[in-house]
Scaffold this motif. Structure first.
Motif, PDB file in Angstrom:
ATOM      1  N   UNK A   3      53.532  16.111  39.977  1.00 45.54           N
ATOM      2  CA  UNK A   3      52.738  15.658  38.837  1.00 45.54           C
ATOM      3  C   UNK A   3      53.478  14.491  38.191  1.00 45.54           C
ATOM      4  N   UNK A   4      52.698  13.534  37.657  1.00 44.36           N
ATOM      5  CA  UNK A   4      53.314  12.380  37.014  1.00 44.36           C
ATOM      6  C   UNK A   4      52.650  12.131  35.677  1.00 44.36           C
ATOM      7  N   UNK A   5      53.394  11.491  34.744  1.00 42.25           N
ATOM      8  CA  UNK A   5      52.898  11.024  33.453  1.00 42.25           C
ATOM      9  C   UNK A   5      53.454   9.612  33.252  1.00 42.25           C
ATOM     10  N   UNK A   6      52.568   8.686  32.805  1.00 44.75           N
ATOM     11  CA  UNK A   6      53.004   7.298  32.622  1.00 44.75           C
ATOM     12  C   UNK A   6      52.626   6.824  31.217  1.00 44.75           C
ATOM     13  N   UNK A   7      53.614   6.149  30.538  1.00 45.99           N
ATOM     14  CA  UNK A   7      53.393   5.585  29.210  1.00 45.99           C
ATOM     15  C   UNK A   7      53.569   4.066  29.259  1.00 45.99           C
ATOM     16  N   UNK A   8      52.799   3.406  28.377  1.00 47.31           N
ATOM     17  CA  UNK A   8      53.035   1.988  28.068  1.00 47.31           C
ATOM     18  C   UNK A   8      53.753   1.953  26.733  1.00 47.31           C
ATOM     19  N   UNK A   9      54.934   1.332  26.694  1.00 47.90           N
ATOM     20  CA  UNK A   9      55.788   1.340  25.509  1.00 47.90           C
ATOM     21  C   UNK A   9      55.817  -0.058  24.894  1.00 47.90           C
ATOM     22  N   UNK A  10      55.622  -0.112  23.552  1.00 53.91           N
ATOM     23  CA  UNK A  10      55.729  -1.370  22.813  1.00 53.91           C
ATOM     24  C   UNK A  10      57.033  -1.354  22.028  1.00 53.91           C
ATOM     25  N   UNK A  11      57.828  -2.413  22.187  1.00 49.36           N
ATOM     26  CA  UNK A  11      59.142  -2.485  21.545  1.00 49.36           C
ATOM     27  C   UNK A  11      59.139  -3.551  20.452  1.00 49.36           C
ATOM     28  N   UNK A  12      60.152  -3.472  19.563  1.00 53.98           N
ATOM     29  CA  UNK A  12      60.251  -4.439  18.473  1.00 53.98           C
ATOM     30  C   UNK A  12      60.572  -5.831  18.991  1.00 53.98           C
ATOM     31  N   UNK A  13      61.301  -5.911  20.067  1.00 56.08           N
ATOM     32  CA  UNK A  13      61.658  -7.194  20.663  1.00 56.08           C
ATOM     33  C   UNK A  13      61.363  -7.138  22.159  1.00 56.08           C
ATOM     34  N   UNK A  14      60.941  -8.248  22.682  1.00 56.22           N
ATOM     35  CA  UNK A  14      60.629  -8.295  24.101  1.00 56.22           C
ATOM     36  C   UNK A  14      59.227  -7.779  24.382  1.00 56.22           C
TER      37      UNK A  14
END
Length: 321
Positions: free
Chosen positions: A245-256
Motif C-alpha cells: 500500500x502507498x500514500x503520496x503527499x504534495x508538500x508546500x514549503x516556505x522556501x523553494x
C-alpha cells in the motif's frame, strides 16, 4: 663425449674457425680452409674469459637470435665431428693408421623464425556482471531496486538506509546546507505491533514529509519548514509479488518549490517477512525528477535473485497528480 681437439666453427663468429683444445675454446682463429695452421701450443691469456661451452654445447636460454644461430651451428659441428670420429674408428678397425682430418666447415644455419610461447589472451566472457550497474540491492530486506537514468548510488549521504539519489546537489533554499532533488530510502519496520501495509503507510507519511522538508536531524529548516500538504494519491499496489500500500503527499514549503513524498509498505520476501518501508522524496518544479519515476521504481522492485517477480498483483499505482 667431448669432441677431440681441432678446428671447429667459431661459436661467436660462424664465418671463421676456432681451435678447440678438447676442453675449452682458445683464442686461435683462422679462415675456413686455410692451410698451414697447425695445432696451437700454449694459447695467450685472454682479456675476457672464453665461453666455457665447447662444440655442441648450447648457450643459456634467453639469448639473442645470434646466440640461437651459434647454437645451431655448433650443433652441426658436433654432428660433423661425430661423423669424422666414426670414420677414424673404422680406419683403425681396418688396420690402417688414422689420418689427420680437418672437420668440414658447415654452412651457417639459418636462424629460424622465433615462435612465441606466451599464452594468447582470450576475450572475457560476455554477459552481465555480478554488480549490475542498473540495479541497487537492499540485502537486509532481500530486494533490489532499478536505478533510473540520472540517479546514482548514495555518495556523501549521512543516512545509511538511502538506496539512491539524483545525481548532483544544490544549495538548500532555507537554512543552508546541501540538498538533492530526489532520494529513495528503504528500511524495515520494527517496534510496531501493526503489520497492515495500509495502516503503516498512513502512519508514516507525515513523518516522511517532516524528515524531508520540515526539519533536518540537526534542527535546521532546509526549506523554511512545511506550510501545507495535500494528499494526491493512495491505494494498494503489488511490490515484488507482495500486496502493499502507498500514500503520496504534495508538500508546500516556505522556501523553494516544495516537493512530493510517498510512503510505500509491503511484506518482505525474506526472514520473518517483516514489513518493508520505502520512502520517496522528489522535489517539485522543473528541477525535480518526474513523478512517473516513482511508479517506475516501485514497479521494478524485485526479490534478490528473482528477475521475474515484480508488480502486477492487485491494483496499480494511482494517479500521480
Amino acid at each position: 663425449m667431448t669432441p677431440p681437439p681441432g678446428w671447429y666453427p667459431d661459436p661467436s663468429a660462424p664465418h671463421q674457425e676456432r681451435w678447440w683444445d678438447g676442453s675449452a675454446w682458445t683464442e686461435h682463429r683462422r679462415v675456413p680452409g686455410a692451410a698451414g695452421y697447425a695445432a696451437p701450443q700454449a694459447p695467450p691469456p685472454s682479456p675476457l674469459p672464453p665461453y666455457a661451452g665447447g662444440p655442441g654445447q648450447r648457450r643459456p636460454a634467453g639469448g639473442t637470435g645470434r646466440a640461437k644461430a651459434v647454437a645451431l651451428t655448433t650443433a652441426a659441428a658436433v654432428l660433423v665431428a661425430a661423423i669424422v670420429s666414426g670414420v677414424l674408428l673404422l680406419g683403425e678397425d681396418d688396420g690402417g693408421a688414422p689420418e689427420a682430418q680437418t672437420p668440414t666447415v658447415s654452412s651457417p644455419a639459418t636462424d629460424p623464425a622465433p615462435v612465441s610461447t606466451a599464452p594468447t589472451s582470450s576475450p572475457p566472457p560476455s554477459g552481465p556482471s555480478a554488480d549490475d550497474p542498473a540495479v541497487v540491492e537492499d540485502p537486509l530486506n532481500g530486494i533490489t531496486f532499478p536505478l533510473p537514468d540520472g540517479w546514482v548510488r548514495p555518495r556523501y549521504v549521512a543516512e545509511d538506509d538511502v538506496m539512491m539519489t539524483t545525481d548532483g546537489t544544490y544549495d538548500c533554499p532555507g537554512d543552508g546546507g546541501v540538498c538533492r532533488h530526489g532520494l529513495v530510502i528503504s528500511r524495515t519496520v520494527t517496534g510496531k505491533a501493526e503489520s497492515s501495509p495500509k495502516t503503516l503507510a498512513e502512519q508514516d507519511i507525515e513523518d516522511a514529509a517532516d524528515d524531508a522538508y520540515d526539519r533536518d536531524p540537526a534542527g535546521g529548516k532546509l526549506f523554511g519548514g512545511i506550510e501545507s500538504h495535500e494528499r494526491v494519491g493512495a491505494g494498494p499496489v503489488a511490490v515484488a509479488g507482495r500486496a502493499g500500500y502507498y500514500v503520496r503527499w504534495r508538500v508546500t514549503t516556505a522556501k523553494g518549490p516544495g516537493g512530493y513524498v510517498q510512503s510505500l509498505v509491503f511484506p518482505s520476501t525474506v526472514g520473518t517477512e517483516s514489513p518493508v518501508l520505502v520512502r520517496y522524496v522528489f522535489d517539485a518544479g522543473e528541477e525535480g525528477p518526474p513523478l512517473a519515476t516513482m511508479d517506475e521504481i516501485t514497479d521494478g522492485i524485485r526479490p534478490v535473485g528473482d528477475a521475474d517477480t515484480g508488480g502486477g498483483v492487485g491494483s496499480g499505482i494511482g494517479p500521480t497528480d
